[in-house]
Design an enzyme around this catalytic site. Structure first.
Site, PDB file in Angstrom:
ATOM      1  N   ASP A  63       0.824  -1.206   0.000  1.00  0.00           N
ATOM      2  CA  ASP A  63       0.000   0.000   0.000  1.00  0.00           C
ATOM      3  C   ASP A  63       0.859   1.258   0.000  1.00  0.00           C
ATOM      4  O   ASP A  63       2.078   1.204   0.208  1.00  0.00           O
ATOM      5  CB  ASP A  63      -0.900   0.017   1.239  1.00  0.00           C
ATOM      6  CG  ASP A  63      -1.978  -1.043   1.192  1.00  0.00           C
ATOM      7  OD1 ASP A  63      -2.335  -1.490   0.089  1.00  0.00           O
ATOM      8  OD2 ASP A  63      -2.472  -1.433   2.272  1.00  0.00           O
ATOM      9  N   TYR A 124       6.896  -9.766   6.795  1.00  0.00           N
ATOM     10  CA  TYR A 124       6.900  -8.325   7.030  1.00  0.00           C
ATOM     11  C   TYR A 124       7.459  -8.028   8.418  1.00  0.00           C
ATOM     12  O   TYR A 124       7.417  -8.870   9.315  1.00  0.00           O
ATOM     13  CB  TYR A 124       5.481  -7.759   6.973  1.00  0.00           C
ATOM     14  CG  TYR A 124       4.906  -7.578   5.585  1.00  0.00           C
ATOM     15  CD1 TYR A 124       4.967  -6.347   4.936  1.00  0.00           C
ATOM     16  CD2 TYR A 124       4.278  -8.637   4.926  1.00  0.00           C
ATOM     17  CE1 TYR A 124       4.420  -6.174   3.677  1.00  0.00           C
ATOM     18  CE2 TYR A 124       3.735  -8.470   3.657  1.00  0.00           C
ATOM     19  CZ  TYR A 124       3.816  -7.233   3.046  1.00  0.00           C
ATOM     20  OH  TYR A 124       3.286  -7.063   1.800  1.00  0.00           O
TER      21      TYR A 124
END
Length: 287
Positions: A63, A124
């Protein structure tokens, strides 16, 4: 869908990283907004002196504002273009790309490789500090400041209830036709000597806003606003909870993407495209 490369083309794997601060995410968008995909495709077209734009497929679409250290993509190039340019392509891209995105490696991909569907996990890291003085100015673009003291042990206890295969609808932004069933393989937290808490989050795949929502729930536990069993109860309820905040993107970095052995790539790609459901649940849409 097929993993076959068009006749006369070569599939090339790219390993890359970027600082997401000034990007509107990975994927190209209408209206001329700056994206990582757009920058790399433009650079690739320029350095190969091509009229055609060669489209990239990425392991995980990030994003706006999210960073990547170990992103992976692939592109199918005409064989003659690859033969002419591959020796100097990496250096030419370095000269053409903006400073906030780098391609570190370019190589012909093994048969059956698909940057997205062949991946078996994505890892992540989300970085946050509860230092009362705030964030080191040199790290401010990559670390979230949480202005309440955080109990890392309580956050770790809460995280354990979220591991495994679940429907993460309570922690995802629903997209039409997409399943929210994921296998969360790791969710661990560690506070370093510098006071930065690093949350490591690894799963076979992630749905939209999943990592940032999970971190938002854990922060509520860490600062004492919710008990350690609350994130698990939210997960079990299966619906979005207004108390689960999607934390800001700048603390999030895609660190690494994992792939199976070369001989298993094609099979993994086929498996990842299958519809997915939990035992006893109706089939969901494409992943």
């Amino acid at each position: 869908m097929s993993d076959d490369v068009a006749p006369g083309h070569v599939r090339v794997r790219l390993d890359l990283s970027y600082d997401g601060t000034a990007f509107s995410g990975w994927a190209k968008q209408a209206g001329g907004r700056r994206t990582v995909q757009g920058e790399i495709e433009d650079a690739l077209r320029t350095v190969t002196r091509s009229r055609e734009t060669y489209e990239l497929t990425v392991a995980g679409r990030t994003d706006a504002g999210v960073h990547a250290r170990g992103q992976v993509a692939h592109v199918d190039l005409p064989r003659e273009v690859w033969a002419e340019h591959h020796d100097k392509l990496l250096k030419r891209l370095a000269g053409r790309l903006p400073k906030d995105v780098r391609v570190w490696a370019l190589r012909e991909a093994p048969q059956g490789f698909d940057a997205r569907f062949s991946a078996v996990w994505r890892r992540y890291a989300y970085r946050v500090t509860d230092n009362p003085g705030g964030v080191d100015p040199l790290l401010r673009g990559h670390v979230l400041w949480h202005d309440w003291p955080l109990d890392v042990d309580a956050m770790s206890e809460a995280a354990r209830a979220l591991l495994g295969e679940h429907d993460f609808a309570a922690y995802c932004k629903k997209r039409e036709g997409a399943t929210t069933i994921r296998t969360l393989q790791e969710l661990s937290l560690e506070k370093g000597a510098d006071g930065i808490i690093t949350a490591t989050v690894r799963a076979d795949a992630f749905c939209h806003n999943m990592v940032r929502s999970l971190i938002g729930a854990l922060l509520f536990v860490g600062d004492g606003h919710r008990p350690p069993d609350w994130p698990g109860k939210v997960l079990a309820a299966g619906v979005r909870d207004s108390a689960v905040h999607v934390v800001r993107p700048h603390g999030l970095t895609l660190e690494e993407v994992g792939y199976p052995a070369d001989e298993l790539l094609a099979a993994r790609s086929r498996e990842a495209r299958n519809k997915r459901s939990l035992p006893g649940a109706p089939g969901a849409g494409c992943c």
